[in-house]
Design a protein around this motif. Sequence first.
Motif, PDB file in Angstrom:
ATOM      1  N   ASN A   6       0.827  -1.205   0.000  1.00 29.87           N
ATOM      2  CA  ASN A   6       0.000   0.000   0.000  1.00 29.87           C
ATOM      3  C   ASN A   6       0.862   1.256   0.000  1.00 29.87           C
ATOM      4  N   VAL A   7       0.386   2.286  -0.693  1.00 31.93           N
ATOM      5  CA  VAL A   7       1.096   3.566  -0.747  1.00 31.93           C
ATOM      6  C   VAL A   7       0.179   4.633  -0.172  1.00 31.93           C
ATOM      7  N   LEU A  62       9.631  13.112   2.443  1.00 31.29           N
ATOM      8  CA  LEU A  62      10.262  12.024   3.170  1.00 31.29           C
ATOM      9  C   LEU A  62       9.302  10.836   3.138  1.00 31.29           C
ATOM     10  N   VAL A  63       9.832   9.651   2.857  1.00 29.51           N
ATOM     11  CA  VAL A  63       8.999   8.459   2.731  1.00 29.51           C
ATOM     12  C   VAL A  63       9.422   7.420   3.767  1.00 29.51           C
ATOM     13  N   LEU A  64       8.446   6.866   4.463  1.00 27.79           N
ATOM     14  CA  LEU A  64       8.686   5.792   5.423  1.00 27.79           C
ATOM     15  C   LEU A  64       8.360   4.463   4.772  1.00 27.79           C
ATOM     16  N   HIS A  65       9.261   3.494   4.888  1.00 25.56           N
ATOM     17  CA  HIS A  65       9.023   2.130   4.414  1.00 25.56           C
ATOM     18  C   HIS A  65       8.756   1.269   5.644  1.00 25.56           C
ATOM     19  N   GLY A 167      -4.776   0.364   8.697  1.00 22.03           N
ATOM     20  CA  GLY A 167      -3.855  -0.748   8.829  1.00 22.03           C
ATOM     21  C   GLY A 167      -2.520  -0.439   8.185  1.00 22.03           C
ATOM     22  N   LEU A 168      -1.468  -0.983   8.751  1.00 22.09           N
ATOM     23  CA  LEU A 168      -0.106  -0.853   8.222  1.00 22.09           C
ATOM     24  C   LEU A 168       0.576  -2.199   8.315  1.00 22.09           C
ATOM     25  N   GLY A 169       1.286  -2.582   7.267  1.00 24.54           N
ATOM     26  CA  GLY A 169       1.997  -3.840   7.276  1.00 24.54           C
ATOM     27  C   GLY A 169       3.294  -3.742   6.522  1.00 24.54           C
ATOM     28  N   GLU A 170       4.071  -4.797   6.572  1.00 22.02           N
ATOM     29  CA  GLU A 170       5.360  -4.839   5.902  1.00 22.02           C
ATOM     30  C   GLU A 170       5.196  -4.547   4.414  1.00 22.02           C
ATOM     31  N   GLY A 171       6.016  -3.642   3.901  1.00 28.56           N
ATOM     32  CA  GLY A 171       5.961  -3.280   2.498  1.00 28.56           C
ATOM     33  C   GLY A 171       5.157  -2.030   2.201  1.00 28.56           C
ATOM     34  N   ASP A 172       4.408  -1.529   3.178  1.00 31.03           N
ATOM     35  CA  ASP A 172       3.659  -0.291   2.967  1.00 31.03           C
ATOM     36  C   ASP A 172       4.603   0.903   2.960  1.00 31.03           C
ATOM     37  N   LEU A 173       4.216   1.930   2.219  1.00 35.38           N
ATOM     38  CA  LEU A 173       4.953   3.198   2.186  1.00 35.38           C
ATOM     39  C   LEU A 173       4.060   4.309   2.704  1.00 35.38           C
ATOM     40  N   ILE A 174       4.686   5.282   3.377  1.00 40.01           N
ATOM     41  CA  ILE A 174       3.986   6.509   3.764  1.00 40.01           C
ATOM     42  C   ILE A 174       4.759   7.695   3.202  1.00 40.01           C
ATOM     43  N   TYR A 175       4.166   8.382   2.241  1.00 38.58           N
ATOM     44  CA  TYR A 175       4.695   9.660   1.749  1.00 38.58           C
ATOM     45  C   TYR A 175       4.171  10.719   2.714  1.00 38.58           C
ATOM     46  N   THR A 176       5.076  11.334   3.483  1.00 41.78           N
ATOM     47  CA  THR A 176       4.680  12.061   4.684  1.00 41.78           C
ATOM     48  C   THR A 176       4.279  13.518   4.473  1.00 41.78           C
TER      49      THR A 176
END
Length: 206
Positions: A6-7, A62-65, A167-176
Amino acid sequence: MIAVTNVYCVGRNYKKHAEELGNDVPSEPMIFLKPSHAVCAMNDGTVNLPQNSGEIHYEAELVLHIGRAYEPGIKVEDIVGSVALGIDFTLRDVQSKIKAKGHPWTAAKGFRNSAPLTQESKFPGFEALNEGWFSLRKNGETVQRGNIRNMIFDLQTLVDYIGEHYGLGEGDLIYTGTPEGVGPTQAGDVLELYWNEEKWGGCTVG
């Protein structure tokens, strides 16, 4: 290139950016989504964008993985596997039209290659993040410069809000979110993302 599920993207998370576009400052995080197909590598190659849909604007972020599943109470430093820099490309003319109609933003935000991403770096800790700056250079000129201290909603707030609501899981990205200075780009422009003075990635707009 990293595996992406998810992005999540955060709109209007810097006060001066909201003001430069004439938007209200939100009272809670404003979240929208991009398809995983929007993500592409900023490895100094060409990123092809739709050039027949009006102005295309860059928005450096800034992007969080995310490295593990969200659990209530989890800390940012424990859930984020790495950080990167990215661009939220926006079809600004398209966005203005669909916003006026009250329609979703997908057509303006979710097109292929609309979320290019640099190399990743291990989460450096909050002290380093707070002291560091990310910037976007367009054809060698710095056009955006941001620091997470100027965010309206900090990283922990974003992780908790997205994790609890979606929900958040492994592989999701957050463009902050993007700081002020967004503007148009066109075919042939060279865009480069820097953390302090270190180049993390770049591309030529096609």
